[in-house]
Design an enzyme around this catalytic site. Structure first.
Site, short mmCIF file in Angstrom:
data_model
loop_
_atom_site.label_atom_id
_atom_site.label_comp_id
_atom_site.label_asym_id
_atom_site.label_seq_id
_atom_site.Cartn_x
_atom_site.Cartn_y
_atom_site.Cartn_z
N GLY A 188 4.53 -46.38 -42.36
CA GLY A 188 3.94 -45.13 -42.60
C GLY A 188 4.83 -43.94 -42.55
O GLY A 188 5.92 -44.06 -42.00
N PRO A 189 4.36 -42.77 -42.86
CA PRO A 189 5.23 -41.61 -42.56
C PRO A 189 5.23 -41.27 -41.32
O PRO A 189 4.76 -41.52 -40.30
CB PRO A 189 4.44 -40.52 -43.25
CG PRO A 189 3.15 -41.15 -43.66
CD PRO A 189 3.12 -42.37 -43.48
N PRO A 190 6.43 -40.16 -40.82
CA PRO A 190 6.64 -39.94 -39.49
C PRO A 190 5.42 -39.06 -38.89
O PRO A 190 4.79 -38.57 -39.67
CB PRO A 190 7.96 -39.00 -39.76
CG PRO A 190 8.47 -38.91 -41.11
CD PRO A 190 7.24 -39.70 -41.95
N GLY A 191 5.34 -39.34 -37.69
CA GLY A 191 4.35 -38.50 -36.89
C GLY A 191 2.99 -39.00 -37.16
O GLY A 191 1.92 -38.24 -36.82
N VAL A 192 2.73 -40.36 -37.67
CA VAL A 192 1.38 -40.68 -37.96
C VAL A 192 1.23 -41.65 -36.75
O VAL A 192 -0.13 -42.10 -36.51
CB VAL A 192 1.17 -41.34 -39.05
CG1 VAL A 192 1.13 -40.40 -40.26
CG2 VAL A 192 2.05 -42.55 -39.22
N GLY A 193 1.82 -41.64 -35.73
CA GLY A 193 1.57 -42.54 -34.57
C GLY A 193 1.94 -43.80 -34.31
O GLY A 193 1.20 -44.81 -33.50
N LYS A 194 3.00 -44.08 -35.20
CA LYS A 194 3.32 -45.66 -35.11
C LYS A 194 3.80 -46.17 -33.90
O LYS A 194 3.48 -47.29 -33.17
CB LYS A 194 4.54 -45.87 -36.14
CG LYS A 194 4.11 -45.66 -37.58
CD LYS A 194 5.12 -46.09 -38.61
CE LYS A 194 6.36 -45.20 -38.49
NZ LYS A 194 6.21 -43.62 -38.63
N LYS A 218 -0.20 -39.11 -52.15
CA LYS A 218 -0.24 -38.13 -53.06
C LYS A 218 -1.55 -37.37 -53.29
O LYS A 218 -1.35 -35.94 -53.19
CB LYS A 218 -0.09 -38.70 -54.51
CG LYS A 218 1.27 -39.40 -54.86
CD LYS A 218 1.37 -39.99 -56.18
CE LYS A 218 2.65 -40.70 -56.43
NZ LYS A 218 2.63 -41.45 -57.45
N SER A 223 6.21 -42.11 -62.03
CA SER A 223 5.10 -41.65 -62.06
C SER A 223 4.75 -39.82 -62.42
O SER A 223 3.86 -39.46 -62.42
CB SER A 223 4.31 -41.72 -60.71
OG SER A 223 5.23 -41.09 -59.70
#
Lengths: 123, 802
Positions: B365-371, B731, B688
């Protein structure tokens, strides 16, 4: 450790002193051999060699021995002399168990012959 | 005055009686012409000596074959012996006798006569057989030489023997002399005695002498060696003592030994696998032998320290209570429903299997999402230790697996180092940024990771430095990545992917309220009672001061606010701080993100695309421009081949359908079109953006601006179909963040809308398109402004001038 005497014979070797005195110049030999018969001794000069031989007879004992240290039987010593001696005026005497042989110093070598010296019996 | 060398008289001839009493000898042979002391203790022998001494003192000496036998009979005796005379005799106080016998001649026992009170026999003499020859002379000299050398070597032979031996020139007597003085075996001596042939006897003697010489020389060589070794050892000991004295003086009293002892003690206290213990003990023994100054010393020490500090057996007990796990996950993370569910499922399976060694979890997942913090929560839920390493930018295999000990400064790899820090063999082990691992000539760290993460292999993970198997099977590995594209396939294969996507504004708000604000208050030493932040202010920060998938910047902005609040309170200027929208604006300065879309798309030829990136969704502007030309297409903005083709496809479709779209067909013959996608420095990929490009071109030609509040995504075909794309959620969230109102999506992506958060779905209007014409219809909504003529760029003016 066995002792081993070269060319061992059944003889023993009495102890000897040898010294020279002056006036007149002479060489004296003293042999420590008590209990020997002076009559049975042989003294022979051969050039610068002197031979002394004799026998100390073992006494016959009927009984038990506890010590046997004295050597009996035939004895002999050969001594080489430091200088020439004259046999003519040589003398030998046996007293108190010591055999004393006096040999005057000679100016020239003696004749290369064997000469016997008589032992004087004194005391 | 010396003794004469040769006697003047013949040896006296001793008569030997035929009948002689026999004195048995044990372990000795008396040779003719030798004097030998004997100790006599046996009753019958004492009686014999008593009788002999009192008589003619003659007796026969015969050696016994068996020296063990106390009272040998005739059958035990050799038949050749020596006739001897007792020379001297002493009776010692204990009743036994010491006699000195003198050997006379060799005799042979002819007849046994009596055994009581002692053995009595009849003897004949055995004379020497001697032929005078050169050979005998040579042998004699040889024996003399050898004997002289032996006397020099052997301590028990007195030096006087040298003279005696040199004086004996009778070969037979020489043999007897040598034989009686050497310590050789009794049967050997006996054989020499029995050999009547002198030449033969000389050969035997020289053979024996040679052998003895060899033995003695060897012995003395060994002796010398031992001696020199002892001397060397003593020297070393002496120097060490001195060194110790010096060290004591310097106050460094023997730290080495203490050190080794300490290590040994610690080693003994540890619970180690057998092979590890063996290796450690081997190294410890080596350490002990090395002086502290040796370079190797430090290396071994460090190695042992590593063995000692690794958690070979330490482990924490697992807490597999699922409700407890869920509670902790909920307490630590907002929402993330699916992810939490997935984790609980995973734990449930592990509980049933009673084994946590399943597939490796990978949060994408993207950074800062709590991984990362999810990893921490899992550790907390399980009651395990937590360690984290980052392998982003790691290019070297030895980072993972360490360097061999031969290298200076070698250390174990990052895996074992982390485990040492964890002090447990079953921690939750988070491997961050596994998608950013590099590889070059120094080896491939991904391959090393394979060994670490493969459940089939990692029970015997072998670090280069340690070179001992370490069991990683109890470790719970969790990886994080922003994208799976760059993770090597074999590695990806071993992982169980869990997708975490970006947060919507409401989710961010929830996170901020529940976690970030309390956390930041705490970190700034503020209390909720003295510092408050209004909901509207939080939303303002989210909307105008951050644009991201995660909440990292949001947290930073909040921290900024609380810093300023803390400053005010600390200065004593105010007692309480209440942060409202105005205060937030004042403190954070001008808004960072705002109506960018509106500004950019007011001109015709600009469309808003939606893009997916590893760090979350992004909006993307597609700019189209035209100038005099012949209908060529120019593309810039670091577009990949796929994207260029997609632009060409869109361009061709527009040209092909110019009439149907109500465009001037001649326009394309007179113009070249340039499509640029800012920012120019960022590489872009994927098909896309097709619909956005087609829209931009049509907007350019028709001079109708694209609606400012619409974002679009979808692949376009030459026939004008709109094909589905991926990353819908990211998106759409990006569109929401950018403040768009409508999102145009391929119809086939309709199911993806289900994945969107409720409020997002409510907030946005979705247009589902099958064909490009539908997209154009929605995007170029034909508002009056679109017809408005505005002073514009040179190209357009030029185009219009035609």
């Amino acid at each position: 450790m066995p002792r081993f005497a070269a060319g061992m014979r059944l003889t023993h070797r009495p102890q000897i002193d040898v010294f020279r005195t002056e006036d007149p110049p002479a060489l004296t030999l003293v042999v420590e051999i008590p209990g020997a018969n002076p009559d049975a001794m042989t003294i022979v000069l051969d050039g610068r060699r002197l031979l002394i031989a004799g026998e100390r007879e073992r006494p016959r004992v009927e009984g038990r021995w506890y010590r046997s240290e004295i050597e009996y039987g035939p004895f002999e010593r050969e001594v080489s002399l430091p200088f020439d001696v004259s046999v003519e005026e040589a003398s030998a005497s046996y007293r108190r168990g010591l055999l004393r042989i006096v040999l005057p110093v000679a100016d020239s070598p003696p004749a290369p012959v064997r000469v016997s010296i008589e032992v004087l019996r004194t005391g | 005055m010396t003794e004469l060398e040769t006697p003047l008289l013949e040896p006296s001839d001793v008569q030997i009686p035929q009948v002689l009493p026999i004195l048995p000898l044990r372990e000795t042979v008396v040779f003719p012409e030798s004097m030998t002391p004997l100790a006599i203790g046996q009753e019958r022998s004492i009686k014999l000596v008593d009788d002999v001494v009192a008589a003619d003192r003659m007796l026969a000496l015969l050696t016994s074959r068996d020296h063990e036998k106390e009272t040998p009979g005739f059958e035990d005796l050799y038949t050749v012996g020596t006739a001897a005379v007792i020379h001297k005799m002493i009776r010692v106080p204990d009743g036994t006798l010491r006699v000195l016998v003198q050997g006379i001649r060799r005799i042979h026992l002819e007849e046994t006569l009596d055994t009581d009170p002692y053995l009595l026999g009849r003897f004949v003499e055995v004379p020497d057989v001697l032929e005078e020859s050169r050979e005998v002379e040579a042998l004699t000299r040889n024996v003399q030489n050898l004997f002289a050398r032996i006397i020099g070597l052997v301590p028990y032979l007195p030096e006087e023997l040298q003279l005696a031996a040199a004086n004996v020139d009778d070969p037979s007597a020489l043999c007897h002399l040598v034989a009686s003085t050497l310590r050789i075996k009794t049967d050997e001596k006996q054989r020499l005695l029995e050999t009547a042939n002198v030449e033969e006897r000389l050969r035997d003697v020289s053979r024996i002498l040679n052998r003895e010489l060899e033995v003695f020389e060897l012995g003395s060589k060994i002796q010398t060696q031992v001696q020199s070794e002892i001397e060397k050892g003593q020297r070393e000991f002496f120097l060490r003592q001195q060194l110790k004295a010096i060290q004591d003086e310097l106050g460094e009293s023997d730290p080495e030994r203490a050190e080794v002892e300490e290590l040994r003690e610690r080693l003994g206290a540890l619970e180690l696998p057998e092979d590890v213990r063996k290796a450690a003990e081997r190294e410890l023994a080596r350490l002990e032998r090395l002086p502290a100054a040796a370079a190797e010393h430090g290396v071994i020490r460090t190695y042992l320290e590593w063995i000692l500090t690794l958690p070979w057996s330490e482990a924490t007990a697992d807490n597999l209570d699922l409700d407890h796990a869920r509670e902790i996950l909920d307490a630590d993370h907002y929402d993330l429903e699916k992810v939490k569910e997935r984790i609980v499922e995973y734990l449930a399976v592990s509980k049933l299997k009673n084994d946590l060694s399943g597939p490796v979890l990978c949060f994408v997942g993207p950074p800062g999402v709590g991984k990362t913090s999810l990893g921490q929560s899992i550790a907390r839920a399980l009651g395990r230790k937590f360690v984290r390493i980052s392998v982003g930018g790691v290019r070297d295999e030895s980072e993972i697996r360490g360097h061999r000990r031969t290298y200076i400064g070698a250390l174990p790899g990052t895996i074992l180092r982390a485990l040492r820090d964890a002090e447990s063999r079953n921690p939750v082990f988070l491997i961050d940024e596994i998608d950013k691992m590099g590889s070059d000539f120094r080896g491939d760290p991904a391959s090393a990771m394979l060994e670490v993460l493969d459940p089939e292999q990692h029970s015997g993970f072998r670090d280069h430095y340690l070179d001992l198997p370490f069991d990683l099977s109890k470790v719970l590995f969790i990886c994080t990545a922003n994208t799976t594209d760059t993770i090597p396939a074999p590695l990806l294969d071993r992982m169980d992917l869990i997708q975490l996507s970006g947060y919507t504004e409401d989710e961010k708000f929830g996170i901020a309220r529940k976690y970030l604000v309390p956390k930041q208050l705490r970190e700034h030493g503020l209390t909720p009672s003295r510092t408050t932040i209004l909901d509207r202010a939080v939303r303002l920060v989210i909307r105008e001061y951050t644009r991201e998938a995660g909440v990292r910047n949001l947290e930073r902005r909040l921290a900024e606010l609380f810093r300023k609040a803390a400053t005010q309170i600390a200065r004593g200027e105010v007692d309480k701080v209440r942060i409202d929208e105005a205060r937030a604006r004042e403190w954070l300065g001008p808004r960072r993100f705002s109506g960018e879309v509106r500004k950019r798309t007011t001109e015709p030829g600009v469309a808003t695309g939606l893009a997916w990136t590893p760090v979350g969704g992004e909006i993307l502007f597609i700019e189209a421009g035209a100038y005099d030309g012949r209908g060529r297409l120019r593309l810039t903005g670091q577009l990949s081949e796929v994207m260029q083709e997609s632009a060409q496809t869109a361009f061709s479709w527009v040209r092909a359908n110019a009439v149907a779209l109500g465009l001037d067909p001649g326009w394309f013959g007179a113009h070249d079109v340039h499509i640029h996608v800012p920012a120019g420095a960022v590489p872009k990929d994927g098909p896309s953006a097709g619909v956005a490009m087609a829209t931009a071109i049509v907007s350019l030609v028709t001079e109708r601006p694209v609606a400012a509040d619409v974002g679009m995504t979808g692949e376009v075909t030459l026939t004008g179909q709109v094909l589905p794309i991926g990353g819908v959620r990211e998106k759409v969230l990006a569109a929401e963040r950018a403040g768009l109102k409508r999102v145009i999506l391929p119809r086939e992506n309709e199911p993806d809308l289900e994945e969107l958060p409720e409020d997002t779905r409510k907030k946005l209007e979705f247009v589902l398109a099958d064909e490009v014409s539908e997209v154009l219809e929605a995007a170029l909504d034909g508002k009056a402004r679109a017809r408005l003529r505005r002073p514009t760029g040179i190209e357009r003016r030029a185009a219009r001038g035609r």
